[in-house]
Design a protein around this motif. Structure first.
Motif, PDB file in Angstrom:
ATOM      1  N   PHE A  47      -6.075  -0.320   1.305  1.00  0.00           N
ATOM      2  CA  PHE A  47      -6.332  -0.381   2.742  1.00  0.00           C
ATOM      3  C   PHE A  47      -5.033  -0.539   3.529  1.00  0.00           C
ATOM      4  O   PHE A  47      -4.807   0.143   4.528  1.00  0.00           O
ATOM      5  CB  PHE A  47      -7.274  -1.556   3.030  1.00  0.00           C
ATOM      6  N   PHE A  48      -4.160  -1.435   3.065  1.00  0.00           N
ATOM      7  CA  PHE A  48      -2.940  -1.738   3.811  1.00  0.00           C
ATOM      8  C   PHE A  48      -1.809  -0.749   3.560  1.00  0.00           C
ATOM      9  O   PHE A  48      -0.830  -0.723   4.307  1.00  0.00           O
ATOM     10  CB  PHE A  48      -2.440  -3.148   3.464  1.00  0.00           C
ATOM     11  N   ARG A 242      -8.643   7.727   7.891  1.00  0.00           N
ATOM     12  CA  ARG A 242      -7.655   6.693   8.211  1.00  0.00           C
ATOM     13  C   ARG A 242      -6.286   7.078   7.657  1.00  0.00           C
ATOM     14  O   ARG A 242      -5.257   6.858   8.304  1.00  0.00           O
ATOM     15  CB  ARG A 242      -8.106   5.340   7.653  1.00  0.00           C
ATOM     16  N   VAL A 243      -6.258   7.674   6.470  1.00  0.00           N
ATOM     17  CA  VAL A 243      -4.997   8.154   5.899  1.00  0.00           C
ATOM     18  C   VAL A 243      -4.416   9.264   6.766  1.00  0.00           C
ATOM     19  O   VAL A 243      -3.226   9.258   7.117  1.00  0.00           O
ATOM     20  CB  VAL A 243      -5.206   8.660   4.453  1.00  0.00           C
ATOM     21  N   ASN A 474      -1.725  -6.046  12.537  1.00  0.00           N
ATOM     22  CA  ASN A 474      -1.316  -4.684  12.922  1.00  0.00           C
ATOM     23  C   ASN A 474      -1.542  -3.684  11.802  1.00  0.00           C
ATOM     24  O   ASN A 474      -1.746  -2.489  12.051  1.00  0.00           O
ATOM     25  CB  ASN A 474       0.158  -4.671  13.333  1.00  0.00           C
ATOM     26  N   GLN A 475      -1.481  -4.160  10.550  1.00  0.00           N
ATOM     27  CA  GLN A 475      -1.652  -3.271   9.407  1.00  0.00           C
ATOM     28  C   GLN A 475      -3.117  -2.866   9.191  1.00  0.00           C
ATOM     29  O   GLN A 475      -3.415  -2.025   8.350  1.00  0.00           O
ATOM     30  CB  GLN A 475      -1.098  -3.928   8.147  1.00  0.00           C
ATOM     31  N   PHE A 476      -4.028  -3.454   9.981  1.00  0.00           N
ATOM     32  CA  PHE A 476      -5.423  -3.029   9.937  1.00  0.00           C
ATOM     33  C   PHE A 476      -5.606  -1.649  10.602  1.00  0.00           C
ATOM     34  O   PHE A 476      -6.616  -1.005  10.408  1.00  0.00           O
ATOM     35  CB  PHE A 476      -6.324  -4.046  10.652  1.00  0.00           C
ATOM     36  N   GLY A 477      -4.645  -1.249  11.442  1.00  0.00           N
ATOM     37  CA  GLY A 477      -4.745   0.025  12.140  1.00  0.00           C
ATOM     38  C   GLY A 477      -4.495   1.194  11.203  1.00  0.00           C
ATOM     39  O   GLY A 477      -4.153   1.006  10.032  1.00  0.00           O
ATOM     40  N   PRO A 478      -4.647   2.438  11.687  1.00  0.00           N
ATOM     41  CA  PRO A 478      -5.049   2.802  13.049  1.00  0.00           C
ATOM     42  C   PRO A 478      -6.485   2.363  13.350  1.00  0.00           C
ATOM     43  O   PRO A 478      -7.356   2.411  12.478  1.00  0.00           O
ATOM     44  CB  PRO A 478      -4.945   4.327  13.047  1.00  0.00           C
ATOM     45  N   ASN A 483     -13.601   1.003  12.474  1.00  0.00           N
ATOM     46  CA  ASN A 483     -12.439   0.143  12.190  1.00  0.00           C
ATOM     47  C   ASN A 483     -11.779  -0.217  13.523  1.00  0.00           C
ATOM     48  O   ASN A 483     -10.596   0.043  13.757  1.00  0.00           O
ATOM     49  CB  ASN A 483     -11.441   0.847  11.269  1.00  0.00           C
ATOM     50  N   MET A 484     -12.584  -0.809  14.402  1.00  0.00           N
ATOM     51  CA  MET A 484     -12.094  -1.145  15.727  1.00  0.00           C
ATOM     52  C   MET A 484     -11.098  -2.299  15.652  1.00  0.00           C
ATOM     53  O   MET A 484     -11.111  -3.092  14.703  1.00  0.00           O
ATOM     54  CB  MET A 484     -13.255  -1.529  16.648  1.00  0.00           C
TER      55      MET A 484
END
Length: 565
Positions: A47-48, A242-243, A474-478, A483-484
């Motif tokens: 994920f990260f 997300r990638v 911040n690493q939860f983004g984008p 994935n708000m």
């Protein structure tokens, strides 16, 4: 508008503590991960740390082998290929990507964007006739076609083959195309189902590159276009999306194509783009080309090979966007006046408004604004080619498509998603549709669905917002759908220092809790709370956490979404 605050269910305490210990992070952060389905150290690392190696094999998609074989035959025999796509952001970015990729090594290639007003959405008879009359024997259709059974049958009678690359839900029958690429096909085992239309185009060129030993860099160079499509078509930012969005944003911020760079220049923002910046700065300008004039201008911009063309097209599109804003604001004002001065409309659970003079190109935007204002399923109608055309928007949790399906006897055609749709009807059916749509909505919508909800992920003490916490957050983004940006609640905060207005209606203040630092806050549209927060009494806030950059100074800022006294 009053909004409900709803705190998400917290995962089991043992799971929260275990994951926090394994990762060496705050339990609030491990709670957020578990809410997103991340349960183990390995899943957290995936994920990260997005990696292009996480992209799925494109040949896992049903019909991909057939699609590539047909393209190879066309190229080997010098056939004319037409890249066909819709006039919105997803369609124009998809056409730009696929056209730019193949144009590098194949000459007999053109693109086609249907006219929004003359041909309408998706594959048109006029487009097929153009292909047949001009000797195109293969059409690659992007972001459309999955329900064009009759149109594809017609093309087959003219000797025009189709490869369909779509991401919309198929109907009961698939078109008789050479290949139908759509992860939402019931017989498709592709692992990720939520790609954008441009994302499907990306998988097509990825597959062609793999089969023909073309360097992957020739494919990933177009990830800025993919990220724009993901952001503006509001698809899930999970898994493979997300990638693609992660690396696409890197491309936008560090090495955008000439056309995207020009678009960034005219928008007034040249760097540090997040998904939300793409949605608000780039998306409307690309869309404006087709809303006000011709969507081909957008493709000409995004496929530009020299700065002169990119600059010219960027300025043209920016002008069209300014024109679009004028129409948008005027029509919104007129529609709000119609609703506000009609007691019957005010008392309904749905909104249907019609004016034959409204500009068709902006009624979707107006529908969104009316939904935002009154928070109920909304349809905005205007005249178009002798019929009445409409754009519809919904509220969270309510299936607009199903409601329109119940009204299908009054419609010529309709299509779209759960939350957004388009429709066409005869002028004499407006009143009957208005009444039936209201009856359907009233019978199927809940009172809770008519009140906007703020989903809160976790309670947080302000003193927990320190540099390591913010860096990991911040690493939860984008950030985007599914994935708000995490929403927090902090209770009993007080103004410490300034509280006032920014502009005419936005709240700007500094707050703290006992034992915490003071944090600057911005609350868009919350300026009416200035007097209350200034009384120095404690109140609760719900907010997201963001970085504010002002004159090269970076600081943590709370973006306030709601205040409760």
């Amino acid at each position: 508008m009053n909004k409900r605050w709803a705190i998400r269910e917290r995962p089991g305490n043992d799971d929260v503590i275990k994951l926090a210990s394994e990762l060496g992070i705050d339990t609030v952060l491990s709670t957020l991960l578990l809410q997103r389905g991340v349960k183990t150290y390995d899943e957290a690392r995936y994920f990260f740390r997005p990696d292009l190696r996480h992209l799925h094999d494109p040949f896992l998609m049903r019909d991909m082998e057939r699609a590539i074989e047909r393209i190879e035959i066309a190229i080997a025999s010098g056939e004319k290929i037409l890249i066909y796509g819709d006039y919105d952001v997803d369609g124009t970015t998809a056409v730009s990507l696929v056209y730019s990729f193949f144009k590098k090594f194949y000459y007999n290639l053109e693109y086609y964007i249907p006219d929004r007003y003359r041909e309408g959405y998706g594959i048109s008879t006029e487009g097929i006739d153009y292909a047949a009359a001009n000797g195109f024997s293969l059409i690659i259709a992007l972001d459309c076609g999955i329900k064009s059974v009759d149109k594809i049958a017609y093309a087959n009678t003219l000797g025009v083959d189709f490869i369909i690359c779509d991401h919309h839900l198929p109907g009961s029958e698939l078109p008789a195309a050479v290949a139908v690429l759509d992860p939402k096909r019931s017989d498709c085992d592709y692992p990720y189902k939520e790609l954008s239309g441009c994302g499907i185009g990306f998988k097509l060129v990825q597959a062609y590159a793999e089969k023909n030993d073309i360097d992957i860099g020739e494919v990933t160079r177009y990830l800025d276009l993919v990220a724009i499509s993901i952001a503006c078509d509001i698809v899930h930012i999970t898994g493979e999306n997300r990638v693609l969005a992660y690396f696409g944003l890197q491309k936008i911020n560090n090495d955008p194509c000439i056309g995207v760079k020009s678009l960034m220049g005219v928008s007034g923002r040249t760097g540090n783009y997040a998904i939300s910046d793409v949605v608000f700065a780039l998306g409307p300008r690309i869309n404006a080309a087709g809303r006000i004039d011709d969507a081909k201008h957008a493709v000409e911009l995004l496929t530009a090979c020299d700065e002169e063309t990119a600059t010219e097209k960027g300025m043209l599109i920016n002008t069209k966007n300014a024109e679009r804003k004028g129409h948008d604001q005027n029509i919104t004002d007129e529609a709000l006046s119609m609703i506000g001065n009609d007691e019957v409309m005010m008392g309904r659970k749905s909104t249907v408004v019609f004016n034959e003079n409204w500009h068709k190109g902006v009624i979707g935007i107006v529908a969104s604004r009316l939904t935002e204002k009154y928070y109920r399923p909304t349809v905005v109608l205007t005249r178009s080619n002798g019929h009445v055309a409409g754009s519809a928007r919904s509220v969270f949790g309510y299936d607009l498509y199903e409601a329109l399906y119940e009204c299908k006897d009054l419609l010529i055609q309709f299509g779209g998603h759960k939350y957004a749709a388009g429709l066409t009807m005869l002028p004499e059916n407006i009143e009957a549709f208005t009444d039936k749509f209201e009856a359907v909505v009233s019978a199927t919508i809940t009172d809770e669905q008519l009140v906007q909800e703020i989903k809160i992920d976790a309670e947080l003490e302000l003193k927990q917002i320190e540099p390591k916490f913010f860096r990991i957050l911040n690493q939860f983004g984008p950030f985007g759908p599914e994935n708000m940006a995490p929403m927090f609640i902090s209770k009993g905060v007080k103004v410490n220092g300034y509280a006032g207005l920014a502009g005419e209606q936005h709240l700007k203040m500094s707050v703290m809790q006992e034992g915490s630092p003071t944090f600057d806050c911005i609350g868009f549209g919350l300026g009416n709370h200035v007097a209350e927060v200034s009384e120095k009494k404690p109140f609760d806030i719900c907010y997201t956490i963001e970085e504010n950059i002002w004159r090269d100074r970076r600081s943590i800022q709370l973006n306030i979404k709601g205040i409760r006294f």
